[in-house]
Write an enzyme that holds these catalytic residues in place. Structure first.
Site, PDB file in Angstrom:
ATOM      1  N   GLU A 103      -2.079   1.770  -4.085  1.00  0.00           N
ATOM      2  CA  GLU A 103      -1.314   0.926  -3.175  1.00  0.00           C
ATOM      3  C   GLU A 103      -1.448  -0.534  -3.583  1.00  0.00           C
ATOM      4  O   GLU A 103      -2.446  -0.925  -4.192  1.00  0.00           O
ATOM      5  CB  GLU A 103      -1.874   1.065  -1.750  1.00  0.00           C
ATOM      6  N   ASP A 104      -0.465  -1.342  -3.189  1.00  0.00           N
ATOM      7  CA  ASP A 104      -0.554  -2.775  -3.440  1.00  0.00           C
ATOM      8  C   ASP A 104      -1.398  -3.456  -2.372  1.00  0.00           C
ATOM      9  O   ASP A 104      -2.300  -4.216  -2.669  1.00  0.00           O
ATOM     10  CB  ASP A 104       0.827  -3.421  -3.547  1.00  0.00           C
ATOM     11  N   ASP A 107      -2.432  -3.389   5.115  1.00  0.00           N
ATOM     12  CA  ASP A 107      -2.592  -4.343   6.222  1.00  0.00           C
ATOM     13  C   ASP A 107      -2.713  -3.580   7.536  1.00  0.00           C
ATOM     14  O   ASP A 107      -3.810  -3.337   7.989  1.00  0.00           O
ATOM     15  CB  ASP A 107      -1.531  -5.440   6.224  1.00  0.00           C
ATOM     16  N   PHE A 156       0.692 -14.008   4.210  1.00  0.00           N
ATOM     17  CA  PHE A 156       1.723 -13.263   3.486  1.00  0.00           C
ATOM     18  C   PHE A 156       1.668 -13.668   2.018  1.00  0.00           C
ATOM     19  O   PHE A 156       1.851 -14.838   1.681  1.00  0.00           O
ATOM     20  CB  PHE A 156       3.113 -13.548   4.068  1.00  0.00           C
ATOM     21  N   ARG A 169       7.924 -10.897  -7.512  1.00  0.00           N
ATOM     22  CA  ARG A 169       7.099  -9.795  -8.036  1.00  0.00           C
ATOM     23  C   ARG A 169       6.549 -10.113  -9.424  1.00  0.00           C
ATOM     24  O   ARG A 169       5.510  -9.621  -9.812  1.00  0.00           O
ATOM     25  CB  ARG A 169       7.907  -8.500  -8.111  1.00  0.00           C
TER      26      ARG A 169
END
Length: 182
Positions: A103-104, A107, A156, A169
């Protein structure tokens, strides 16, 4: 010399490229040690984990298989909608296999909770999670991360595969944007 296109939009570089690459190497070494004698399937959660997944698998010193799954919970927003949708499923069967889900960012935990339930129902031999980032302050459900790159504050972030409205990205570092339009 060209001005870097992102300079006016980035408030802060949170994690520089060299620090990311060192941590990716450490995670790959741990995975390689933990899975000696096995050939795990390393599943990238697209699109956000694409860059991390690519760097990680190149450093794992095992015979591995790779596959991808895609889910959505953000759309073009900076906050999770809370609803997770399966966009693209795996091509490979995972029953009886050792699976590492890459996963990146974790949260709220809702996406990872959805994915671990989905994979567990498919009866893998084992299921582990490797995430580049974790934001524990945002957690809505308890989830387990077996291999973690970095814990970050509730900001964020973009770069290294993570986006804002499909942009940023390609930044080689993780950054906080100075202005986010809602």
């Amino acid at each position: 010399m060209r001005e870097e296109w992102w300079r006016k939009k980035v408030e802060e570089i949170l994690i520089p490229e060299d620090q990311i690459q060192r941590r990716v190497a450490e995670l790959a070494d741990r995975i390689s040690d933990d899975y000696q004698g096995h050939s795990p399937i390393v599943v990238g959660v697209m699109r956000g984990a694409g860059v991390f997944h690519a760097d990680l698998i190149r450093r794992i010193s095992l015979k591995i298989s790779i596959d991808y799954i895609s889910v959505s919970s953000y759309g073009d927003n900076t906050l999770s909608s809370g609803e997770v949708q399966l966009v693209k499923d795996l091509k490979m069967a995972v029953e009886g296999e050792h699976v590492i889900l890459v996963e990146d960012i974790v949260d709220t935990g809702l996406t990872l909770g959805f994915l671990t339930r989905l994979f567990s129902a498919r009866n893998p031999e084992s299921l582990k999670v490797c995430s580049l980032l974790s934001k524990p302050a945002c957690r809505k459900i308890d989830v387990n991360i077996d291999y973690l790159g970095f814990e970050i504050p509730d900001r964020f972030v973009v770069g290294y595969g993570l986006d804002y409205r499909q942009k940023y990205r390609n930044l080689p570092f993780l950054a906080v944007l100075s202005e986010v339009e809602e």
